[in-house]
Every structure is written in C-alpha cells, then in structure tokens.
Design an enzyme around this catalytic site. Structure first.
Site, mmCIF file in Angstrom:
data_model
loop_
_atom_site.group_PDB
_atom_site.id
_atom_site.type_symbol
_atom_site.label_atom_id
_atom_site.label_comp_id
_atom_site.label_asym_id
_atom_site.label_seq_id
_atom_site.Cartn_x
_atom_site.Cartn_y
_atom_site.Cartn_z
ATOM 1 N N HIS A 1 5.385 8.965 8.829
ATOM 2 C CA HIS A 1 5.286 7.629 8.216
ATOM 3 C C HIS A 1 3.868 7.450 7.695
ATOM 4 O O HIS A 1 2.973 6.986 8.405
ATOM 5 C CB HIS A 1 5.660 6.558 9.254
ATOM 6 C CG HIS A 1 5.722 5.182 8.702
ATOM 7 N ND1 HIS A 1 6.415 4.153 9.318
ATOM 8 C CD2 HIS A 1 5.182 4.625 7.577
ATOM 9 C CE1 HIS A 1 6.295 3.052 8.604
ATOM 10 N NE2 HIS A 1 5.531 3.311 7.547
ATOM 11 N N HIS B 1 1.892 6.585 3.898
ATOM 12 C CA HIS B 1 1.908 6.288 2.458
ATOM 13 C C HIS B 1 0.665 6.940 1.866
ATOM 14 O O HIS B 1 -0.459 6.576 2.246
ATOM 15 C CB HIS B 1 1.895 4.777 2.227
ATOM 16 C CG HIS B 1 3.037 4.065 2.902
ATOM 17 N ND1 HIS B 1 4.201 3.760 2.251
ATOM 18 C CD2 HIS B 1 3.188 3.644 4.183
ATOM 19 C CE1 HIS B 1 5.024 3.155 3.095
ATOM 20 N NE2 HIS B 1 4.442 3.074 4.278
ATOM 21 N N HIS C 1 12.034 1.358 5.672
ATOM 22 C CA HIS C 1 11.297 0.432 6.512
ATOM 23 C C HIS C 1 12.261 -0.700 6.896
ATOM 24 O O HIS C 1 12.947 -1.239 6.026
ATOM 25 C CB HIS C 1 10.132 -0.196 5.748
ATOM 26 C CG HIS C 1 8.946 0.704 5.556
ATOM 27 N ND1 HIS C 1 9.038 1.959 5.028
ATOM 28 C CD2 HIS C 1 7.625 0.490 5.813
ATOM 29 C CE1 HIS C 1 7.814 2.490 4.976
ATOM 30 N NE2 HIS C 1 6.941 1.630 5.443
ATOM 31 N N GLU D 1 9.894 -4.378 10.563
ATOM 32 C CA GLU D 1 8.430 -4.449 10.670
ATOM 33 C C GLU D 1 8.075 -5.931 10.768
ATOM 34 O O GLU D 1 7.577 -6.393 11.777
ATOM 35 C CB GLU D 1 7.773 -3.803 9.438
ATOM 36 C CG GLU D 1 6.251 -3.859 9.450
ATOM 37 C CD GLU D 1 5.624 -3.318 8.159
ATOM 38 O OE1 GLU D 1 6.318 -3.244 7.132
ATOM 39 O OE2 GLU D 1 4.402 -3.001 8.186
ATOM 40 N N ASP E 1 0.869 5.227 8.911
ATOM 41 C CA ASP E 1 1.185 4.244 7.864
ATOM 42 C C ASP E 1 0.193 4.299 6.697
ATOM 43 O O ASP E 1 0.433 5.016 5.736
ATOM 44 C CB ASP E 1 1.270 2.834 8.478
ATOM 45 C CG ASP E 1 2.262 1.926 7.749
ATOM 46 O OD1 ASP E 1 2.959 2.400 6.846
ATOM 47 O OD2 ASP E 1 2.339 0.728 8.102
ATOM 48 N N ASP E 2 -0.893 3.527 6.794
ATOM 49 C CA ASP E 2 -1.912 3.473 5.721
ATOM 50 C C ASP E 2 -3.285 3.607 6.380
ATOM 51 O O ASP E 2 -4.027 2.631 6.509
ATOM 52 C CB ASP E 2 -1.808 2.136 4.981
ATOM 53 C CG ASP E 2 -0.429 1.935 4.391
ATOM 54 O OD1 ASP E 2 -0.133 2.534 3.340
ATOM 55 O OD2 ASP E 2 0.370 1.196 5.003
HETATM 56 N N1 ADE Z 1 3.684 0.097 1.837
HETATM 57 C C1 ADE Z 1 2.584 0.660 2.357
HETATM 58 N N2 ADE Z 1 2.475 0.338 3.652
HETATM 59 C C2 ADE Z 1 3.532 -0.446 3.968
HETATM 60 C C3 ADE Z 1 3.979 -1.076 5.154
HETATM 61 N N3 ADE Z 1 3.312 -1.016 6.306
HETATM 62 N N4 ADE Z 1 5.108 -1.813 5.094
HETATM 63 C C4 ADE Z 1 5.791 -1.910 3.953
HETATM 64 N N5 ADE Z 1 5.418 -1.327 2.813
HETATM 65 C C5 ADE Z 1 4.292 -0.595 2.826
HETATM 66 ZN ZN ZN Z 2 4.971 2.071 6.010
#
Ligand code: ADE
Ligand code: ZN
Length: 333
Positions: free
Chosen positions: A10, A12, A190, A193, A271-272
């Site tokens: 997971h 991006h 997703h 969340e 994630d990011d």
């Molecule tokens: N795009 C990038 N990070 C995300 C996240 N945590 N939730 C939804 N879309 C995303």
């Molecule tokens: Zn994500």
C-alpha cells in the site's frame, strides 16, 4: 538488527515525493512553487483529514512533467524502500491525476515502469504496478482510462480505488471493476479509511476485490469482522497515515493490536511516506515503540504481507524463508 524483510502493498508512488525532490523537479521544469523553500513546504504537512492531505498531494504533482521525472521519483523510492527492508513492492500510480494536468498516460506509465525494470537487478526487490482510479471523479472517466491502459498493454498487474472516500462508495465503480476482472487484472480498493464499514462490504461484494486498503473501520461491524476473519481477506493497514490524517488520535489509539487479536489478516504499510513521517521501517519502529511488538508479532505481520501479495509461489516461499531467518537471528524477546 537486520531489517525485517517485508512486502509493501500500500504505497502511492506520488506520495513518496520528498520536498527536496519537489524543489529539484520544479527547478528542472521551470515551475514556480508557492513555497519559499523546503522548510516552508514541510510546514504545510499538517493535516486535519484525508481531503486536507489530498489537496497538497495533488498540487505537488505539478512538478511531474516528463518520463524522467516519474522515473527519478520512482528510483528515489526504490532506494529508500530497499534500505527499509522492503523485498517486494506493489506500487499504486494515479494516472488520472496526471491526465487532468495534460500529462499523457504513456509519460507516467513509461517513466515509472522504466525505474521499476531494473529494481530486481539493482536491489533484489521485486515490484509491480497497480493503476488506482480516483473515486471522486466520474466512473465513466475511470472506465475510459482503463480501456486505454488495456489497449496500450500497460505493465500493470491490477487496479485500485483511492482519493476522497466519503460520498464516493465502491458501488459507483462496479462496471470499472467488472471490466478489470474480465481483463484478468487483480483488484483492490481503499475502503473503511474514513468511510463507513458498508463501503468495505461493497468493495468485497460489488467490486470483488482481493484486498482492502486500510479497512480500519471494519471493527465497528461485528458481522463484517467475522467475514474478514473467516475469509482471511487482507487489510493493508497504514498506521502513521491514520495518525497524520486524524483517523485515530494517536498511535497508541490505533486499532492494529485489536485487529491482530481478532485474527484479521492485517499487514503494515506506508501509504504516502514522504507526507506522513515515515517509510515502512519507520512504521514498524514506531509500532514497536508504542505497542512493544515482539519478534513473533513482527514476523507475523511481515509474513501476512508476503502471503497477501500478488506473488508466484516460488518468490513467496523465498520471502517467507527470509522472514523465518530474520526471526531466528533475533535475540530472545
Ligand atoms: N491517495 C493517496 N493516499 C491516499 C489515502 N491515504 N487515501 C485515499 N487516497 C489516497
Ligand atoms: Zn492509500
């Protein structure tokens, strides 16, 4: 201590753009950023919810213009992930976020793919690419992009669904996912969340996904938990992301230990990472500090990630062996 070998499921790729690289790419492309310097940009990394993050995440993509830009971003991530112990990475790319800025599909796909191509030779890290669709844009647009990806024989193993969740249920994308299944693509989404547990039900029943990204709100629905446990559906959980986007107040409040105790198939991901204060090793380090996770639990989380990956039996077994070796090399808890 040697790094825990894991699979990153997971992630991006646009969420790995570090402020320094954002400034470098802006200079290269003669783009004027609305921040004085790296420090000034970093000061913006205070989020109140998912949308407040997405606003900055999409805005910063303005610096990605050429194949080389996408390749450089991806190479920087691969080097950092290798240092974090990642042995296999399944990487999300948001094609629509680039198409709406006038960047052709080929530019972003080819740039990322070029950097992924030599990852195994360079770092011994296997990788694959997943095209994620933006759920706050029309489903017809996603379907059109999917058709283009299929027509160009893009090097993707599957599709995902991301961006602003609430108000954009999985049911909106039933036709897109049906087309992806018909094309032999893997499907993930997703869900849960920020969105309610009903979105997780829809992702499973209407989209036929093999994994749920996040899924932390599943605990609010006992019948759903029982199903997720019975079917061992993977939940790719991102603890530092959930803290930074205020889905949970503090890491100590994170449901991960409760999810593990319920027998859910959870694994840990980043994630990011450039926006949320940490890569996979940072997530594990902070979890260990907060919850006192021991060798067995860390090895369990890593093994879950490998079993939940879209990997062939041979590679999967190699990585599970590496996790066993890591466990055996650890001092007793
Ligand atoms: N795009 C990038 N990070 C995300 C996240 N945590 N939730 C939804 N879309 C995303
Ligand atoms: Zn994500």
């Amino acid at each position: 201590m040697s790094r825990l070998p894991t699979a990153e499921l997971h992630l991006h790729i646009e969420g790995t753009l570090e402020p320094e690289l954002i400034f470098e790419l802006a200079r290269r492309n003669a783009i004027v950023l609305p921040y004085r310097d790296v420090e000034d940009l970093r000061k913006q990394y205070e989020f109140t919810d998912l949308q407040s993050f997405l606003d900055l995440y999409y805005a910063n993509m303005a610096v990605l213009r050429t194949e080389q830009d996408f390749a450089d971003m991806t190479s920087a991530y691969l080097a950092r992930a290798h240092a974090a112990g990642v042995r296999h990475a399944e990487i999300f790319l948001d094609p629509q976020a680039h198409l709406v800025r006038g960047v052709p599909l080929e530019t972003c796909i080819n740039g990322v793919a070029a950097a992924l191509r030599d990852s195994e030779a360079r770092n011994g890290m296997s990788t694959s690419l997943i095209a994620a669709f933006l759920r706050d844009r029309p489903a017809e647009e996603a379907l059109g992009v999917l058709e283009q990806l299929i027509a160009m024989d893009a090097p993707i193993i599957g599709i995902g669904l991301d961006s602003a969740e609430v108000g954009h249920p999985p049911s909106k994308f039933t036709a897109v996912f049906a087309r992806a299944h018909a094309a032999g693509l893997k499907c993930v989404a997703h869900a849960g969340e920020e969105g309610e547990p009903g979105y997780i039900w829809e992702a499973l029943d209407l989209l036929g996904v093999a994994r749920i990204d996040h899924g932390i709100r599943a605990l609010e629905d006992e019948v759903l938990v029982q199903r997720l446990v019975a079917e061992q559906i993977p939940l790719t959980v991102c603890p530092l992301s959930n803290v930074r986007l205020r889905s949970v107040d503090t890491l100590a409040d994170h449901p991960l230990p409760r999810m593990l105790a319920r027998g859910l198939n959870v694994s840990v991901h980043s994630d990011d990472p450039s926006y949320f204060g940490g890569y996979l090793d940072d997530n594990f380090a902070q979890l260990t500090g907060t919850f006192g996770l021991g060798t067995e639990q860390l090895a369990q989380l890593a093994a879950n990630s490998v079993r939940s990956a879209f990997l062939g039996a041979e590679r999967s077994s190699t990585l599970l062996d590496e996790i066993d070796q890591w466990r055996d090399s650890q001092p007793a808890d």
